[in-house]
Design a protein around this motif. Structure first.
Motif, short mmCIF file in Angstrom:
data_model
loop_
_atom_site.label_atom_id
_atom_site.label_comp_id
_atom_site.label_asym_id
_atom_site.label_seq_id
_atom_site.Cartn_x
_atom_site.Cartn_y
_atom_site.Cartn_z
N ASP A 291 0.76 -1.75 0.31
CA ASP A 291 -0.05 -0.39 0.04
C ASP A 291 0.97 1.35 -0.07
O ASP A 291 0.20 2.20 -0.74
N ILE A 323 -7.10 -0.90 -3.82
CA ILE A 323 -6.80 0.94 -3.55
C ILE A 323 -8.39 1.60 -3.06
O ILE A 323 -7.40 2.49 -2.15
N ASP A 324 -8.93 0.46 -1.85
CA ASP A 324 -9.92 0.65 -1.35
C ASP A 324 -9.92 -0.37 -0.51
O ASP A 324 -9.25 -1.85 -0.55
N TRP A 333 -13.55 2.61 -0.12
CA TRP A 333 -13.77 4.06 -0.35
C TRP A 333 -14.86 4.62 -1.15
O TRP A 333 -15.13 4.35 -2.76
N GLN A 348 -8.26 5.07 2.25
CA GLN A 348 -7.58 5.26 0.94
C GLN A 348 -6.10 4.49 1.04
O GLN A 348 -5.47 4.67 1.37
N ARG A 349 -6.34 3.39 0.48
CA ARG A 349 -5.05 2.35 0.72
C ARG A 349 -4.30 2.79 -0.54
O ARG A 349 -2.46 2.95 0.12
N TYR A 350 -4.25 3.21 -1.65
CA TYR A 350 -2.99 3.53 -2.17
C TYR A 350 -3.56 4.42 -2.98
O TYR A 350 -4.39 4.94 -4.20
N ALA A 351 -3.16 5.92 -2.58
CA ALA A 351 -4.16 7.07 -2.86
C ALA A 351 -2.93 8.12 -3.40
O ALA A 351 -3.46 9.25 -3.36
N THR A 374 -10.64 -2.82 -5.90
CA THR A 374 -11.58 -1.26 -5.86
C THR A 374 -13.10 -1.51 -6.16
O THR A 374 -14.16 -2.21 -6.63
N ALA A 379 -12.68 4.92 -5.13
CA ALA A 379 -11.37 3.17 -5.47
C ALA A 379 -11.15 3.48 -7.38
O ALA A 379 -10.11 4.23 -7.65
#
Length: 575
Positions: A291, A323-324, A333, A348-351, A374, A379
């Motif tokens: 992440d 992503i979430d 998300w 938001q895990r990958y933002a 997603t 996301a």
């Protein structure tokens, strides 16, 4: 007759290779040569090819694990001799081997062979773990999996401490996004009030005093899921259990969505089994990206290095990112936020947009794709924006990136899947209304979003490539017939009227079949190899008692698997 068939094959080969150079011509020439001679197997039945030019056939022959001929029984039998093995399935229906576009095979095998299987409420889970402890006292960590967040909301460490005060215990939720642990596990991981404050309550749940309750989510849960004294031989055993399970459900190939999720040894186990000739479930792996990663180019380079060990049965084809999280853990998300938590939009895990664009570009340059988790529309917005920038900047629109799960999606987002050639990974098995799950969905996201959840037809109508996944073991039900039924009806066959969700998102039987065969082969860049029963392709097939295209849909839901064939060989038989 043999000469005529080989001649026709050669003409098709030359047409397909026009302008491709000598390498293509040589490869196809080798393939044609491997099909010459009398058939190794003759397969008879109601063959549904998924080839639009020849949709049905009576027979097909196999040579060296490849399809030699598809057509009439008369011609097929002329290709046979006394050494040909005849597989006559009578009136049963033969389909291309079904393809799983998103699953977690190693986690599935772990739950089958290496963990306690959890179900029911807190007392049920505790009782199961007490028995597991007695039967596996040699384990350094007691683990289980399968409790449902909609049945047990916000579990705490106290019930686990009561039965296991000294040794770490970790119980994974059915969706894999939450982990219920005891105090010993919190101590082992160094999770205290200060750590919880640093990570935030979305990842480490706390009580009114800020102390960890014993419920962890997302990256904190995943970090624990890989722990335990499992050996490489254990992980090989788990994979073989997953392979047997997949074959027994009609699947002949599957994507491993985040190969390192189950264990750092997962890749090693896959490669070892492939080298030993024991891995027959073709596996297409996506390497996990953490992440908080900020060096995507290095991650892609690792995947490229891993791909040097690619084989016919195990291939690294892309990168997996989260992503979430999930709605049931309040980590999906959502742009509109959660109804029961005003002002909160999830995790938001990958933002970082720029990092995501770099990842997509680097993957595309290496001939890889990006496979993104997603759940919520936030996301989806994030990934659509990153993919659009990466593809328009590079001009590479054939990466076949995939967004999976797609629970909460807005209509304005769907057309972009077609515009940017993004594969939509949907789950027909999740579409029906389930009373316990629906109650939580409505409480968290409201009735309107709950009713519109998991769209499928909208993607098909927009011209996007749609694939149907199980996400096993997240989805506890794996069934091709039920997937067909639920794609067509978006309801449970046991109670179709009450369980149907948003009938406007129903798709045709053919569209569901495509989402389990040809479309998945396209996702993997394997359309010349898998997905349909055509000359020169791998001889993988799944045989069922019903014709999914013609029989009454109520009968389709209860179809039984007769056999699964890989490389022309029967790997599962109901007899």
């Amino acid at each position: 007759m043999k000469t005529q068939i080989i001649a026709l094959l050669s003409l098709a080969v030359l047409a397909g290779c026009a302008g491709a150079g000598n390498k293509c011509a040589q490869n196809e020439s080798d393939s044609a040569t491997s099909l010459a001679g009398k058939a190794d197997q003759l397969i008879l039945g109601n063959i549904i090819t998924m080839n639009e030019f020849k949709p049905t056939a009576e027979a097909m022959t196999v040579k060296n694990g490849l399809i030699q001929y598809v057509g009439t029984a008369e011609v097929a039998k002329a290709l046979c001799d006394e050494n040909t093995v005849v597989l006559d399935y009578g009136t049963n229906s033969i389909y291309p081997g079904f393809l799983e576009p998103h699953a977690h095979g190693h986690a599935a095998g772990l739950r089958m062979a290496g963990q306690a299987k959890l179900s029911g409420g807190i007392e049920d889970c505790v009782a199961t773990m007490q028995q597991w402890m007695q039967d596996h006292s040699d384990k350094d960590i007691y683990s289980g999996g399968g409790w449902e967040p909609w049945t047990i909301e916000n579990p705490t460490k106290e019930p686990l401490d009561a039965i296991c005060p000294d040794k770490p215990m970790a119980l994974s939720s059915v969706d894999g996004h939450s982990m219920w642990v005891n105090s010993a596990m919190l101590k082992l991981r160094g999770i205290d009030a200060a750590y919880a404050k640093e990570k935030g309550p979305a990842l480490v749940h706390v009580d009114e005093n800020g102390e960890p309750t014993g419920l962890l989510t997302e990256s904190e849960a995943i970090a624990i899921a890989t722990m335990g004294n499992h050996t490489i031989d254990d992980w090989k055993e788990y994979l073989l259990a997953w392979q047997d399970f997949a074959f027994a459900h009609g699947y002949t190939a599957a994507a491993e969505a985040g190969v390192e999720l189950a264990s750092p040894m997962s890749k090693e186990a896959y490669v070892a089994l492939a080298n030993e000739g024991k891995l027959k479930l073709r596996t297409f792996a996506y390497r996990l990206v953490a992440d908080d990663n900020t060096t995507p180019e290095e991650e892609v380079a690792k995947a490229v290095e891993d791909s040097k060990l690619n084989s016919e049965y195990y291939k690294v084809i892309g990168m997996k990112i989260f992503i979430d999280g999930v709605v049931e853990a309040h980590t999906g998300w959502l742009t509109g936020g959660y109804n029961d938590m005003p002002g909160y939009c999830g995790l938001q895990r990958y933002a970082d947009h720029d990092v995501a664009v770099r990842l997509i570009k680097a993957a595309g340059d290496a001939g890889l794709s990006v496979h993104a988790h997603t759940i919520g529309d936030g996301a989806v917005d994030f990934m659509l924006g990153a993919i659009a920038e990466a593809e328009t900047t590079t001009g590479n629109f054939d990466m076949r990136n995939i967004l999976v799960h797609l629970q909460i999606v807005r209509p304005d987002q769907i057309q972009k899947f077609a515009e940017y050639n993004i594969v939509a990974g949907t789950a027909p098995l999740w579409t029906p209304k389930s009373p316990s799950v629906l109650k939580q969905e409505i409480a968290y996201v409201g009735e309107e979003r709950a009713e519109a959840a998991y769209p499928i037809a909208s993607f098909v109508k927009a011209g996007a490539v749609n694939v149907s996944h199980t996400d096993y073991p997240v989805s506890t039900v794996v069934s091709i017939p039920r997937c067909i039924y639920m794609g067509v009806m978006r309801a449970k066959p046991e109670d179709p009227k009450a369980s149907q969700r948003n009938a406007a998102e129903c798709i045709s039987r053919m569209d569901v079949l495509k989402s389990l065969t040809t479309n998945v082969a396209y996702q993997w860049h394997e359309e010349d190899h898998l997905g349909s029963l055509e000359v020169g392709k791998v001889a993988n097939a799944s045989i069922y008692t019903k014709d999914f295209l013609k029989d009454p849909i109520e009968e389709v839901a209860n179809a039984e698997l007769v056999a699964t064939i890989v490389d022309g060989q029967v790997v599962y038989s109901a007899e």
